[in-house]
Design an enzyme around this catalytic site. Structure first.
Site, PDB file in Angstrom:
ATOM      1  N   ASP A  67       0.852  -1.166  -0.054  1.00 42.36           N
ATOM      2  CA  ASP A  67       0.092  -0.101  -0.233  1.00 42.36           C
ATOM      3  C   ASP A  67       0.945   1.308   0.145  1.00 42.36           C
ATOM      4  O   ASP A  67       0.181   2.334   0.427  1.00 42.36           O
ATOM      5  CB  ASP A  67      -0.925  -0.178   1.060  1.00 42.36           C
ATOM      6  CG  ASP A  67      -2.096  -1.171   1.151  1.00 42.36           C
ATOM      7  OD1 ASP A  67      -3.007  -0.857   0.344  1.00 42.36           O
ATOM      8  OD2 ASP A  67      -2.146  -2.019   1.999  1.00 42.36           O
ATOM      9  N   GLU A  72       0.204   9.709   1.563  1.00 45.33           N
ATOM     10  CA  GLU A  72      -0.688  10.421   2.634  1.00 45.33           C
ATOM     11  C   GLU A  72      -0.751   9.683   4.025  1.00 45.33           C
ATOM     12  O   GLU A  72      -0.622  10.623   5.165  1.00 45.33           O
ATOM     13  CB  GLU A  72      -1.950  10.687   2.213  1.00 45.33           C
ATOM     14  CG  GLU A  72      -2.876  11.584   3.370  1.00 45.33           C
ATOM     15  CD  GLU A  72      -4.277  11.688   2.752  1.00 45.33           C
ATOM     16  OE1 GLU A  72      -4.388  13.193   2.615  1.00 45.33           O
ATOM     17  OE2 GLU A  72      -5.139  10.962   2.793  1.00 45.33           O
ATOM     18  N   ASP A  73      -0.729   8.657   4.322  1.00 44.20           N
ATOM     19  CA  ASP A  73      -0.771   8.007   5.686  1.00 44.20           C
ATOM     20  C   ASP A  73       0.629   7.929   6.594  1.00 44.20           C
ATOM     21  O   ASP A  73       0.227   8.336   7.727  1.00 44.20           O
ATOM     22  CB  ASP A  73      -1.372   6.481   5.346  1.00 44.20           C
ATOM     23  CG  ASP A  73      -2.707   6.497   4.757  1.00 44.20           C
ATOM     24  OD1 ASP A  73      -3.562   7.255   5.245  1.00 44.20           O
ATOM     25  OD2 ASP A  73      -2.998   5.805   3.843  1.00 44.20           O
ATOM     26  N   ARG A  92       1.525  -1.783   7.027  1.00 47.31           N
ATOM     27  CA  ARG A  92       1.911  -0.623   6.648  1.00 47.31           C
ATOM     28  C   ARG A  92       2.892   0.088   7.533  1.00 47.31           C
ATOM     29  O   ARG A  92       3.369   1.243   7.055  1.00 47.31           O
ATOM     30  CB  ARG A  92       0.528   0.161   6.239  1.00 47.31           C
ATOM     31  CG  ARG A  92      -0.291  -0.353   5.519  1.00 47.31           C
ATOM     32  CD  ARG A  92      -1.209   0.869   4.791  1.00 47.31           C
ATOM     33  NE  ARG A  92      -0.679   1.881   4.122  1.00 47.31           N
ATOM     34  CZ  ARG A  92      -1.026   2.922   3.644  1.00 47.31           C
ATOM     35  NH1 ARG A  92      -2.278   3.092   3.923  1.00 47.31           N
ATOM     36  NH2 ARG A  92      -0.195   3.778   3.253  1.00 47.31           N
ATOM     37  N   ARG A 140      -7.352   3.036  12.663  1.00 51.51           N
ATOM     38  CA  ARG A 140      -6.111   2.961  12.214  1.00 51.51           C
ATOM     39  C   ARG A 140      -5.469   4.064  13.329  1.00 51.51           C
ATOM     40  O   ARG A 140      -4.269   4.236  13.474  1.00 51.51           O
ATOM     41  CB  ARG A 140      -5.902   3.446  10.961  1.00 51.51           C
ATOM     42  CG  ARG A 140      -6.494   2.517   9.847  1.00 51.51           C
ATOM     43  CD  ARG A 140      -5.831   1.337   9.757  1.00 51.51           C
ATOM     44  NE  ARG A 140      -6.110   0.677   8.603  1.00 51.51           N
ATOM     45  CZ  ARG A 140      -5.867   0.711   7.187  1.00 51.51           C
ATOM     46  NH1 ARG A 140      -5.176   1.784   6.976  1.00 51.51           N
ATOM     47  NH2 ARG A 140      -6.247  -0.229   6.263  1.00 51.51           N
ATOM     48  N   HIS A 170     -11.014   6.115   6.562  1.00 53.12           N
ATOM     49  CA  HIS A 170     -10.344   7.397   7.265  1.00 53.12           C
ATOM     50  C   HIS A 170     -11.342   8.472   7.021  1.00 53.12           C
ATOM     51  O   HIS A 170     -12.001   8.369   6.456  1.00 53.12           O
ATOM     52  CB  HIS A 170      -9.111   7.704   6.322  1.00 53.12           C
ATOM     53  CG  HIS A 170      -7.807   6.663   6.362  1.00 53.12           C
ATOM     54  ND1 HIS A 170      -7.272   6.113   5.260  1.00 53.12           N
ATOM     55  CD2 HIS A 170      -7.307   6.427   7.312  1.00 53.12           C
ATOM     56  CE1 HIS A 170      -6.403   5.532   5.746  1.00 53.12           C
ATOM     57  NE2 HIS A 170      -6.039   5.517   7.100  1.00 53.12           N
ATOM     58  N   CYS A 257      -4.975  10.353  -0.738  1.00 54.74           N
ATOM     59  CA  CYS A 257      -4.133   9.255  -0.261  1.00 54.74           C
ATOM     60  C   CYS A 257      -2.943   9.068  -1.111  1.00 54.74           C
ATOM     61  O   CYS A 257      -1.971   8.795  -0.411  1.00 54.74           O
ATOM     62  CB  CYS A 257      -4.758   7.932  -0.172  1.00 54.74           C
ATOM     63  SG  CYS A 257      -6.743   7.896  -0.165  1.00 54.74           S
TER      64      CYS A 257
HETATM   65  C1  CIR Z   1      -4.994   1.102   3.237  1.00 61.00           C
HETATM   66  O1  CIR Z   1      -5.911   0.266   3.610  1.00 61.00           O
HETATM   67  O2  CIR Z   1      -4.462   1.390   4.125  1.00 61.00           O
HETATM   68  C2  CIR Z   1      -5.010   1.338   1.978  1.00 61.00           C
HETATM   69  N1  CIR Z   1      -5.576   0.062   1.115  1.00 61.00           N
HETATM   70  C3  CIR Z   1      -5.826   2.360   1.432  1.00 61.00           C
HETATM   71  C4  CIR Z   1      -5.127   3.653   2.140  1.00 61.00           C
HETATM   72  C5  CIR Z   1      -6.006   4.987   1.804  1.00 61.00           C
HETATM   73  N2  CIR Z   1      -5.557   5.959   2.331  1.00 61.00           N
HETATM   74  C6  CIR Z   1      -5.966   7.025   2.585  1.00 61.00           C
HETATM   75  O3  CIR Z   1      -7.083   6.987   2.651  1.00 61.00           O
HETATM   76  N3  CIR Z   1      -5.395   7.958   3.134  1.00 61.00           N
END
Ligand code: CIR
Length: 262
Positions: A67, A72-73, A92, A140, A170, A257
């Site tokens: 991922d 962004e995460d 992640r 998360r 999110h 993201c």
């Molecule tokens: C996840 O589940 O972490 C990834 N498949 C998708 C992340 C999406 N990120 C976001 O909304 N900032």
């Protein structure tokens, strides 16, 4: 309200990796992403950002983290500091170490802060409105992560507040700020008291995915294929660029993201 960024100069993205087909999803019925198609969509995303006048730093694909294109995460960038998060998704979590060298190119050590265990936080849960940051408490991002995050913001003269969420991954899956008081809201965020002070544009249920649009220097990038959202954003007076994100949607990923904007 004090202003945050009035303009973005830089964006960081990471190329999708082949392992993205094993990325986390709550929508397996959409099928696995087509990697080649995802690369083309990512190319279009970068081109759209460049059209908005930002310099784009493109990090290489990282096959260890399926991922990892969702940059962004693992970090949140404010106009005062950069905060390396502690992603709550186990697969992640290591992405936080991989984003750090890119952050160091733009920030000095005293401007870089860290969310530490047992606190967890993912940048998708953080929505910037000027110098205030709304933080979603999600599967998360936990209470301790939010406590640390708000303490860091306050240390740098910024502020933050918690928003609860029940239905989406999110915070920014369902609510996004487009500057100038305009906010796209869907589902559980339509009636949240925190947001009633903004000009809320309600996104119809069938286009809920497209509540995740991004404002970049008075242009709004909108996912392709959501006519009601496109029309609503145009009627707010923004220039619109459409980018197809179908392959990222299969992993619950949207436009925000895929980049860090600052
Ligand atoms: C996840 O589940 O972490 C990834 N498949 C998708 C992340 C999406 N990120 C976001 O909304 N900032």
């Amino acid at each position: 309200m004090k202003e945050g960024f009035s303009v973005f100069n830089n964006v960081i993205v990471r190329r999708p990796c082949r392992a993205m087909v094993e990325g986390i999803t709550s929508n397996p019925q959409l099928g696995k992403p087509d990697y080649e198609k995802a690369l083309l969509q990512h190319d279009s995303y970068i081109a759209a950002l460049k059209e908005c006048g930002v310099a784009v730093t493109v990090l290489p694909a990282d096959e260890r983290y399926p991922d990892s294109c969702f940059v962004e995460d693992p970090a949140v960038i404010t106009r005062k500091c950069a905060i390396i998060t502690n992603p709550g998704a186990a697969s992640r979590n290591g992405e936080k170490d991989e984003i750090l060298p890119a952050i160091r190119k733009f920030f000095t050590e005293d401007q870089i802060e860290y969310i530490k265990s047992p606190g967890t936080l993912e940048g998708g849960d953080v929505m910037m409105v000027g110098d205030h940051f709304y933080v979603g408490r999600s599967a998360r991002t936990n209470e301790e992560g939010i406590r640390q995050f708000i303490a860091i913001l306050e240390k740098h003269g910024l502020s933050g507040s918690e928003v609860t969420l029940e239905e989406v991954l999110h915070l920014k899956t369902g609510v996004n700020y487009l500057e100038n008081g305009n906010m796209l809201v869907s589902g559980e965020f339509v009636h949240k008291p925190e947001f009633t002070q903004y000009n809320r544009v309600e996104i119809p249920e069938e286009e809920a995915y497209a509540a995740n649009c991004i404002w970049v220097n008075d242009t709004v990038i909108v996912p392709e294929g959501y006519p009601a959202v496109e029309k609503a954003v145009r009627s707010l007076g923004y220039k619109v660029i459409l980018v197809d994100t179908s392959e990222f949607r299969k992993l619950d990923g949207g436009l925000s993201c895929l980049s860090l904007r600052f």
